[in-house]
Design a protein around this motif. Structure first.
Motif, mmCIF file in Angstrom:
data_model
loop_
_atom_site.group_PDB
_atom_site.id
_atom_site.type_symbol
_atom_site.label_atom_id
_atom_site.label_comp_id
_atom_site.label_asym_id
_atom_site.label_seq_id
_atom_site.Cartn_x
_atom_site.Cartn_y
_atom_site.Cartn_z
ATOM 1 N N MET A 58 0.806 -1.212 0.000
ATOM 2 C CA MET A 58 0.000 0.000 0.000
ATOM 3 C C MET A 58 0.846 1.272 0.000
ATOM 4 S SD MET A 58 -3.096 -1.466 2.300
ATOM 5 C CE MET A 58 -4.405 -0.374 1.797
ATOM 6 N N GLU A 59 2.147 1.130 0.205
ATOM 7 C CA GLU A 59 3.061 2.275 0.161
ATOM 8 C C GLU A 59 3.668 2.502 -1.227
ATOM 9 O OE1 GLU A 59 3.912 4.540 2.583
ATOM 10 O OE2 GLU A 59 2.311 3.652 3.781
ATOM 11 N N ILE A 60 3.435 1.588 -2.173
ATOM 12 C CA ILE A 60 3.997 1.764 -3.516
ATOM 13 C C ILE A 60 3.329 2.974 -4.153
ATOM 14 C CG2 ILE A 60 4.185 0.762 -5.822
ATOM 15 C CD1 ILE A 60 4.306 -2.009 -4.477
ATOM 16 N N PRO A 61 4.131 3.964 -4.543
ATOM 17 C CA PRO A 61 3.544 5.182 -5.118
ATOM 18 C C PRO A 61 3.042 4.976 -6.553
ATOM 19 C CG PRO A 61 5.935 5.394 -4.947
ATOM 20 C CD PRO A 61 5.568 4.071 -4.379
ATOM 21 N N GLN A 62 2.075 5.778 -6.918
ATOM 22 C CA GLN A 62 1.465 5.697 -8.243
ATOM 23 C C GLN A 62 2.503 5.899 -9.350
ATOM 24 O OE1 GLN A 62 -2.013 8.121 -8.482
ATOM 25 N NE2 GLN A 62 -2.591 7.368 -10.468
ATOM 26 N N ARG A 63 3.465 6.777 -9.151
ATOM 27 C CA ARG A 63 4.482 7.033 -10.182
ATOM 28 C C ARG A 63 5.305 5.788 -10.484
ATOM 29 N NH1 ARG A 63 6.492 8.890 -5.543
ATOM 30 N NH2 ARG A 63 8.646 8.451 -5.026
ATOM 31 N N GLU A 64 5.483 4.912 -9.470
ATOM 32 C CA GLU A 64 6.237 3.673 -9.672
ATOM 33 C C GLU A 64 5.443 2.673 -10.522
ATOM 34 O OE1 GLU A 64 9.373 2.853 -8.633
ATOM 35 O OE2 GLU A 64 9.639 4.853 -7.793
ATOM 36 N N MET A 65 4.130 2.730 -10.440
ATOM 37 C CA MET A 65 3.284 1.774 -11.159
ATOM 38 C C MET A 65 3.053 2.159 -12.617
ATOM 39 S SD MET A 65 2.473 -0.830 -9.290
ATOM 40 C CE MET A 65 1.108 -1.525 -10.207
ATOM 41 N N LYS A 66 3.336 3.395 -12.985
ATOM 42 C CA LYS A 66 3.045 3.856 -14.347
ATOM 43 C C LYS A 66 3.747 3.031 -15.416
ATOM 44 C CE LYS A 66 1.591 8.492 -13.372
ATOM 45 N NZ LYS A 66 1.747 9.913 -13.624
ATOM 46 N N SER A 67 4.962 2.586 -15.141
ATOM 47 C CA SER A 67 5.714 1.838 -16.149
ATOM 48 C C SER A 67 5.448 0.332 -16.093
ATOM 49 C CB SER A 67 7.214 2.086 -15.979
ATOM 50 O OG SER A 67 7.660 1.555 -14.740
ATOM 51 N N ILE A 68 4.682 -0.125 -15.136
ATOM 52 C CA ILE A 68 4.430 -1.551 -14.963
ATOM 53 C C ILE A 68 3.283 -1.985 -15.880
ATOM 54 C CG2 ILE A 68 3.779 -3.351 -13.315
ATOM 55 C CD1 ILE A 68 6.563 -2.072 -12.831
ATOM 56 N N GLN A 69 3.591 -2.896 -16.804
ATOM 57 C CA GLN A 69 2.602 -3.386 -17.759
ATOM 58 C C GLN A 69 2.227 -4.851 -17.547
ATOM 59 O OE1 GLN A 69 1.252 -1.283 -20.166
ATOM 60 N NE2 GLN A 69 2.354 0.259 -19.014
ATOM 61 N N THR A 70 3.114 -5.615 -16.878
ATOM 62 C CA THR A 70 2.863 -7.045 -16.697
ATOM 63 C C THR A 70 3.107 -7.440 -15.238
ATOM 64 O OG1 THR A 70 5.131 -7.769 -17.125
ATOM 65 C CG2 THR A 70 3.680 -7.518 -19.048
ATOM 66 N N ALA A 71 2.577 -8.586 -14.855
ATOM 67 C CA ALA A 71 2.802 -9.104 -13.505
ATOM 68 C C ALA A 71 4.275 -9.410 -13.277
ATOM 69 C CB ALA A 71 1.951 -10.354 -13.274
ATOM 70 N N ASP A 72 4.954 -9.911 -14.307
ATOM 71 C CA ASP A 72 6.385 -10.203 -14.166
ATOM 72 C C ASP A 72 7.184 -8.926 -13.899
ATOM 73 O OD1 ASP A 72 6.225 -13.011 -14.466
ATOM 74 O OD2 ASP A 72 6.119 -12.793 -16.644
ATOM 75 N N GLN A 73 6.837 -7.825 -14.557
ATOM 76 C CA GLN A 73 7.505 -6.543 -14.285
ATOM 77 C C GLN A 73 7.227 -6.090 -12.846
ATOM 78 O OE1 GLN A 73 5.824 -3.995 -17.292
ATOM 79 N NE2 GLN A 73 7.524 -4.363 -18.712
ATOM 80 N N PHE A 74 6.010 -6.259 -12.394
ATOM 81 C CA PHE A 74 5.655 -5.879 -11.025
ATOM 82 C C PHE A 74 6.516 -6.644 -10.031
ATOM 83 C CE2 PHE A 74 2.937 -6.610 -7.224
ATOM 84 C CZ PHE A 74 2.863 -5.295 -6.784
#
Length: 111
Positions: A58-74
């Motif tokens: 829940m602390e992962i910021p939105q800006r960090e998620m912008k480049s994540i396209q797949t579960a493997d990248q996450f």
């Protein structure tokens, strides 16, 4: 980007007696601005580790998620836990959850 979140909600969660069994816990989340759900068996999961995991996610910021396209990248970029894997087979994911693992589904991801 393939978004299988609606499929997983229907086919994974649809197999679970959420609300009927007090042992199955469904936790709605927001991870980096994306909707998600976490499922686990109360009593088979370590509550301290679960709390640590939820706090981290829940602390992962939105800006960090912008480049994540797949579960493997996450998993590779934002989820540094050793015993983590992605799964696209809904039946296997349900079996693994009943074995004591937590299942996390996140909007916008493929697995």
């Amino acid at each position: 980007m393939t978004n299988n979140y609606p499929y997983f909600l229907e086919n994974f969660a649809g197999q679970l007696p959420v609300g009927e069994s007090f042992d199955i816990v469904e936790r709605m989340l927001s991870i980096g601005g994306r909707d998600g759900r976490m499922y686990f068996l109360d009593g088979l999961s370590d509550s301290q580790k679960g709390q640590l995991l939820l706090s981290f996610l829940m602390e992962i910021p939105q800006r960090e998620m912008k480049s994540i396209q797949t579960a493997d990248q996450f998993i590779e970029k934002l989820f540094p836990y050793i015993t983590t894997k992605t799964e696209s087979d809904v039946n296997l994911a349900v079996k693994q959850m009943y074995s004591g693992l937590a299942a996390i589904m996140l909007d916008g991801l493929d697995k």
